[in-house]
Structure formats: C-alpha cells, structure tokens
Scaffold this active site. Structure first.
Site, PDB file in Angstrom:
ATOM      1  N   ARG A 109       0.822  -1.231   0.000  1.00 48.47           N
ATOM      2  CA  ARG A 109       0.000   0.000   0.000  1.00 48.47           C
ATOM      3  C   ARG A 109       0.842   1.262   0.000  1.00 48.47           C
ATOM      4  O   ARG A 109       0.409   2.328   0.456  1.00 48.47           O
ATOM      5  CB  ARG A 109      -0.968   0.025   1.186  1.00 48.47           C
ATOM      6  CG  ARG A 109      -1.936  -1.128   1.181  1.00 48.47           C
ATOM      7  CD  ARG A 109      -3.167  -0.824   1.989  1.00 48.47           C
ATOM      8  NE  ARG A 109      -4.046  -1.975   1.989  1.00 48.47           N
ATOM      9  CZ  ARG A 109      -4.018  -2.929   2.906  1.00 48.47           C
ATOM     10  NH1 ARG A 109      -3.200  -2.853   3.915  1.00 48.47           N
ATOM     11  NH2 ARG A 109      -4.833  -3.944   2.813  1.00 48.47           N
ATOM     12  N   LYS A 150       3.643  11.562 -10.833  1.00 48.07           N
ATOM     13  CA  LYS A 150       2.756  10.824 -11.751  1.00 48.07           C
ATOM     14  C   LYS A 150       3.434   9.494 -12.068  1.00 48.07           C
ATOM     15  O   LYS A 150       4.596   9.471 -12.477  1.00 48.07           O
ATOM     16  CB  LYS A 150       2.539  11.599 -13.050  1.00 48.07           C
ATOM     17  CG  LYS A 150       1.438  12.635 -12.946  1.00 48.07           C
ATOM     18  CD  LYS A 150       1.064  13.189 -14.315  1.00 48.07           C
ATOM     19  CE  LYS A 150      -0.017  14.231 -14.204  1.00 48.07           C
ATOM     20  NZ  LYS A 150      -0.317  14.868 -15.501  1.00 48.07           N
ATOM     21  N   GLU A 204      10.811  19.528 -23.670  1.00 48.02           N
ATOM     22  CA  GLU A 204      10.105  19.747 -22.391  1.00 48.02           C
ATOM     23  C   GLU A 204      10.734  20.920 -21.625  1.00 48.02           C
ATOM     24  O   GLU A 204      10.065  21.575 -20.840  1.00 48.02           O
ATOM     25  CB  GLU A 204      10.128  18.466 -21.538  1.00 48.02           C
ATOM     26  CG  GLU A 204       9.428  17.266 -22.174  1.00 48.02           C
ATOM     27  CD  GLU A 204       7.898  17.237 -21.980  1.00 48.02           C
ATOM     28  OE1 GLU A 204       7.342  18.194 -21.418  1.00 48.02           O
ATOM     29  OE2 GLU A 204       7.285  16.240 -22.408  1.00 48.02           O
ATOM     30  N   LYS A 214       8.516  23.256 -12.466  1.00 43.48           N
ATOM     31  CA  LYS A 214       7.633  22.099 -12.249  1.00 43.48           C
ATOM     32  C   LYS A 214       7.264  21.982 -10.775  1.00 43.48           C
ATOM     33  O   LYS A 214       6.110  21.698 -10.430  1.00 43.48           O
ATOM     34  CB  LYS A 214       8.281  20.814 -12.760  1.00 43.48           C
ATOM     35  CG  LYS A 214       7.391  19.619 -12.488  1.00 43.48           C
ATOM     36  CD  LYS A 214       7.199  18.680 -13.618  1.00 43.48           C
ATOM     37  CE  LYS A 214       6.088  17.685 -13.293  1.00 43.48           C
ATOM     38  NZ  LYS A 214       6.024  16.573 -14.195  1.00 43.48           N
ATOM     39  N   GLU A 244      -3.733  17.690 -10.304  1.00 49.07           N
ATOM     40  CA  GLU A 244      -4.244  18.226 -11.567  1.00 49.07           C
ATOM     41  C   GLU A 244      -5.757  18.458 -11.484  1.00 49.07           C
ATOM     42  O   GLU A 244      -6.527  17.961 -12.313  1.00 49.07           O
ATOM     43  CB  GLU A 244      -3.895  17.279 -12.716  1.00 49.07           C
ATOM     44  CG  GLU A 244      -3.877  17.980 -14.059  1.00 49.07           C
ATOM     45  CD  GLU A 244      -3.219  17.145 -15.161  1.00 49.07           C
ATOM     46  OE1 GLU A 244      -2.174  16.523 -14.910  1.00 49.07           O
ATOM     47  OE2 GLU A 244      -3.744  17.158 -16.273  1.00 49.07           O
ATOM     48  N   ARG A 265      -1.725  22.502 -12.992  1.00 47.53           N
ATOM     49  CA  ARG A 265      -0.851  21.434 -13.494  1.00 47.53           C
ATOM     50  C   ARG A 265      -1.152  21.101 -14.950  1.00 47.53           C
ATOM     51  O   ARG A 265      -0.269  20.677 -15.705  1.00 47.53           O
ATOM     52  CB  ARG A 265      -0.973  20.188 -12.605  1.00 47.53           C
ATOM     53  CG  ARG A 265       0.043  19.125 -12.971  1.00 47.53           C
ATOM     54  CD  ARG A 265       0.220  18.079 -11.894  1.00 47.53           C
ATOM     55  NE  ARG A 265       1.262  17.138 -12.292  1.00 47.53           N
ATOM     56  CZ  ARG A 265       1.886  16.297 -11.486  1.00 47.53           C
ATOM     57  NH1 ARG A 265       1.579  16.261 -10.212  1.00 47.53           N
ATOM     58  NH2 ARG A 265       2.825  15.495 -11.948  1.00 47.53           N
ATOM     59  N   ASN A 272       0.604  20.288 -19.847  1.00 46.11           N
ATOM     60  CA  ASN A 272       0.201  19.494 -21.014  1.00 46.11           C
ATOM     61  C   ASN A 272       0.266  20.296 -22.312  1.00 46.11           C
ATOM     62  O   ASN A 272      -0.213  19.835 -23.349  1.00 46.11           O
ATOM     63  CB  ASN A 272      -1.217  18.948 -20.822  1.00 46.11           C
ATOM     64  CG  ASN A 272      -1.285  17.973 -19.657  1.00 46.11           C
ATOM     65  OD1 ASN A 272      -0.320  17.266 -19.385  1.00 46.11           O
ATOM     66  ND2 ASN A 272      -2.406  17.949 -18.952  1.00 46.11           N
ATOM     67  N   HIS A 322       0.624  18.697 -25.716  1.00 46.65           N
ATOM     68  CA  HIS A 322       0.414  17.263 -25.554  1.00 46.65           C
ATOM     69  C   HIS A 322      -0.842  16.747 -26.265  1.00 46.65           C
ATOM     70  O   HIS A 322      -0.893  15.584 -26.636  1.00 46.65           O
ATOM     71  CB  HIS A 322       0.379  16.884 -24.072  1.00 46.65           C
ATOM     72  CG  HIS A 322       1.751  16.836 -23.438  1.00 46.65           C
ATOM     73  ND1 HIS A 322       2.585  17.936 -23.380  1.00 46.65           N
ATOM     74  CD2 HIS A 322       2.445  15.821 -22.861  1.00 46.65           C
ATOM     75  CE1 HIS A 322       3.713  17.595 -22.781  1.00 46.65           C
ATOM     76  NE2 HIS A 322       3.662  16.327 -22.464  1.00 46.65           N
ATOM     77  N   HIS A 375      -0.224  14.155 -28.824  1.00 48.08           N
ATOM     78  CA  HIS A 375      -0.801  12.823 -28.607  1.00 48.08           C
ATOM     79  C   HIS A 375      -1.397  12.290 -29.921  1.00 48.08           C
ATOM     80  O   HIS A 375      -1.226  11.114 -30.264  1.00 48.08           O
ATOM     81  CB  HIS A 375      -1.874  12.915 -27.521  1.00 48.08           C
ATOM     82  CG  HIS A 375      -2.641  11.651 -27.305  1.00 48.08           C
ATOM     83  ND1 HIS A 375      -2.224  10.670 -26.437  1.00 48.08           N
ATOM     84  CD2 HIS A 375      -3.787  11.189 -27.870  1.00 48.08           C
ATOM     85  CE1 HIS A 375      -3.078   9.670 -26.477  1.00 48.08           C
ATOM     86  NE2 HIS A 375      -4.044   9.954 -27.334  1.00 48.08           N
ATOM     87  N   HIS A 386       8.228  10.752 -27.761  1.00 46.98           N
ATOM     88  CA  HIS A 386       7.316  11.652 -27.045  1.00 46.98           C
ATOM     89  C   HIS A 386       7.721  13.131 -27.125  1.00 46.98           C
ATOM     90  O   HIS A 386       6.902  13.991 -27.462  1.00 46.98           O
ATOM     91  CB  HIS A 386       7.176  11.206 -25.585  1.00 46.98           C
ATOM     92  CG  HIS A 386       6.273  12.103 -24.784  1.00 46.98           C
ATOM     93  ND1 HIS A 386       4.930  12.247 -25.065  1.00 46.98           N
ATOM     94  CD2 HIS A 386       6.530  12.926 -23.745  1.00 46.98           C
ATOM     95  CE1 HIS A 386       4.393  13.117 -24.217  1.00 46.98           C
ATOM     96  NE2 HIS A 386       5.342  13.542 -23.403  1.00 46.98           N
TER      97      HIS A 386
HETATM   98  N1  GLY Z   1       4.111  15.650 -17.272  1.00 51.22           N
HETATM   99  C1  GLY Z   1       2.993  16.392 -16.841  1.00 51.22           C
HETATM  100  C2  GLY Z   1       2.809  16.371 -15.364  1.00 51.22           C
HETATM  101  O1  GLY Z   1       3.641  15.896 -14.649  1.00 51.22           O
HETATM  102  O2  GLY Z   1       1.798  16.858 -14.897  1.00 51.22           O
END
Ligand code: GLY
Length: 366
Positions: A120, A142, A184, A226, A236, A241, A245, A248, A252, A266
């Site tokens: 957990r 993430k 990025e 970040k 998010e 946050r 994107n 993206h 995508h 990517h």
């Molecule tokens: N790569 C986007 C984020 O971490 O929210």
C-alpha cells in the site's frame, strides 16, 4: 549543488542537482533508509550508471540488489509490473526500505507505480538518466503503466522521497533523446516564462552540444517551474498542473497516428504539438503569427519537428481529431486545450470546437 524543494506538506521532498551526483548518491540515500536494504530498478542499457550507483551505496554502508529490466516502453506493462512487484516482495522490501528508480521515463513511471501499490505504498527515490525524465517525469509523482486501451491509463499519484539529478549522465544519452527532452525544457518558457524561452533561443544549441553549465542551469530552472506547479495543483484538479500538457493534445494525436513508435518519440510529439498549439492560437486570433513562427523556428534550430510534415504525419484533420477524442483528458464530451495568447501566455481553454481544430490541421502543409 542546487536543491529545489517540492512543497507538499507531509510529502515535501528535495530535488538535488549537481554534475557527478550519481557517484555520491549513497550519501543522500543513507539518511533516508530506515532499513539497510536498497533495491535498484534499472534497464539493461544503464550498466555503467548502475555500477557507479552501487559503488556509492556500498561506500555509504548500504546493501543493494539490482533488478534489470528490458529497455523500452514495452516494460511499462502489466506483465513487467507483476514481475517487478514479485521480485520486490521476494527481496523482502518493507515500507521503510528504499527502492531506487535509475533510468528514464519508463523506469520512473513503472517503479513509481509499483511503489505506490507495494504494501500500500513504499518509499522510492528517483535518479533520472534522460533529460526528459530529469526535467519532467521524475518530479511530481505521476506514475503509470500502459495497457491495450492506451498509454498511462493505469497509474497513481505517488511522490518520491527524493530526486537526485546528475546532468553528467546525459553525456551518454543519444542526441535524439536529448533533443526530445529539450522540448520539455523549452515548454516551461512557452507556458509562462518568455525570458526563459529567450534564454533557450540564445543557449539551446550550446546546451545540446554538451555545455554542462548550461544543462545544469536549464534543468534547475525547469525543475523549479515544475515544483512550483506541482505544489499548486498536485492532483491536476485546479487547472494549474494542466498547463504542463501544453503541446500534448496535438502531440498525442501525432504519436497515436505514428503508432507510439520510434517514428516519433514523445518529446518530438510535444515539440510538433506546441507548434500546432501556437499555430492554432494564431489562426484563432489569440496570438500573433510572429510568435507561432518563432516557436516553430526554435524547434527547427534544435533539430526538432516543427509541425505535421516534419513529424512525418499526413493524416486528415478529421482522423487526427479522432485520435484526440481518445485522449484521457476528454471530459463530458469536451477536450480542454492549452492555447496561447503569446509566448509565455499559455492558458487552458475548454471551449475549443474540434471542427475548427480539424479544419486548421487540414490547412497545414503535408
Ligand atoms: N508531465 C505532466 C505532469 O507531470 O503533470
């Protein structure tokens, strides 16, 4: 050494950045380790970095066991996750022990998710070895694997206990991967920091060519941005946050069209996607054509794709929009887009009409 803190209350953690830090990782990991056992998860391409890390852990009095996975996106799978969790349980990893993710985005995402569910939730340390992982995926918690239905659809938010970034490890990164990670970096300037975009225009070429000081500066600047965004919106939910994107949604669609393959990796999809987001913003009268052209020109200078043709995509607008409809950001029939009022002026727009997006894409050079 530069240290940046991700401020998340009880889950606050430091990100240390310094050339040569991999060789000193043990000093930083030892105080965190309640047990003396460290499991390192890495991929088969990173044997030299693994040896450096293990030597440093052993100098700090820690025992380590390495789990070496096959390189590549294929490892972000249910099968590898199951095998990894079984191995970690066999090693007797407890919540207070540390699991170290040594690798790029694939290793970081997979190990982070395994640690989110193992007993957990157990503690892990990120040691990212690609520029993309150093400036984006290793920070912010993430974690995910891919499934038949798509990329990153199964995952959890699980913050690392610490991130150790050594810009020197980028010396062995293939140039294409370095460029993809650089997309990025530039993205942070495009989001809300015109001065940093200008810094990238002035210094990007030297950074890509190998200047360690410039790499260190760009990584620290990106990670600070970040950390600030993640602290403001960890899960998010309030739109902050989501700014990360940028590029993206378009990207995508291009990645989906090229089968999420080596044809378009990517960061390349993000670069082309940012060009399209700025081009679409200009077409909608939100930002100037000059800004959109300036973004595209910087990608060309950096050896990155600046649109559909350079990304090798000649699909119709309708087909690309169809890929977008499968984006996991789609909610209640609406797809939020990151658009721009100028370089550094990105915002979230939930009113975009996908018919306009398809028409814009149809008008792009193939
Ligand atoms: N790569 C986007 C984020 O971490 O929210």
């Amino acid at each position: 050494m530069k240290t940046i803190t991700v401020e998340l209350g009880a889950r606050t953690y430091p990100i240390h950045i310094e050339a040569g830090l991999l060789g000193r990782a043990g000093e930083f990991i030892a105080p965190l380790a309640k047990g003396r056992r460290i499991a390192i998860v890495t991929d088969a391409n990173l044997a030299t970095h693994l040896a450096t890390l293990q030597a440093s852990l052993s100098a700090a009095g820690l025992e380590s066991e390495a789990i070496v996975l096959a390189p590549g996106e294929g490892s972000k799978s249910w099968a590898t996750l199951e095998m990894l969790c079984d191995r970690l349980l066999e090693l007797g990893i407890e919540r207070g022990d540390n699991v170290v993710a040594l690798g790029g985005g694939v290793i970081g995402d997979l190990v982070g998710f395994a640690c989110a569910i193992l007993k957990r939730g157990c503690q892990f340390v990120q040691i990212p070895t690609s520029l993309l992982a150093q400036v984006d995926s290793s920070v912010g918690g993430k974690t995910a694997i891919n499934t038949r239905a798509g990329k990153n659809l199964i995952g959890a938010f699980h913050q690392p206990a610490m991130v150790l970034i050594d810009p020197k490890v980028l010396d062995t990164l293939p140039i294409r991967e370095l460029r993809a990670g650089y997309a990025e970096v530039v993205k942070y300037g495009l989001i809300d920091d015109l001065a940093f975009f200008e810094w990238c225009e002035a210094n990007g070429a030297a950074l890509l060519a190998g200047d360690l000081g410039l790499r260190e500066y760009a990584i620290a600047h990106s990670v600070s941005a970040k950390a600030r965004i993640v602290a403001a919106d960890e899960h998010e939910t309030n739109g902050t946050r989501a700014l990360l994107n940028l590029g993206h949604t378009f990207g995508h669609a291009l990645e989906a069209e090229t089968g999420f393959s080596q044809a378009l990796i990517h960061g390349e999809g993000v670069a082309a996607g940012c060009s399209l987001a700025f081009g679409f913003s200009a077409a909608q009268g939100l930002c100037s054509d000059e800004d959109a052209q300036r973004v595209a020109a910087h990608w060309r200078d950096a050896g990155l794709p600046d649109g559909l043709a350079a990304a090798g995509v000649d699909a119709s607008g309708a087909r690309l929009v169809d890929h977008m409809r499968h984006d996991k950001k789609m909610a209640a029939g609406t797809l939020p887009f990151l658009l721009a009022r100028g370089i550094g002026g990105t915002y979230l727009d939930k009113t975009v009409d996908l018919t306009d997006v398809a028409a814009f894409l149809d008008a792009q050079a193939r």
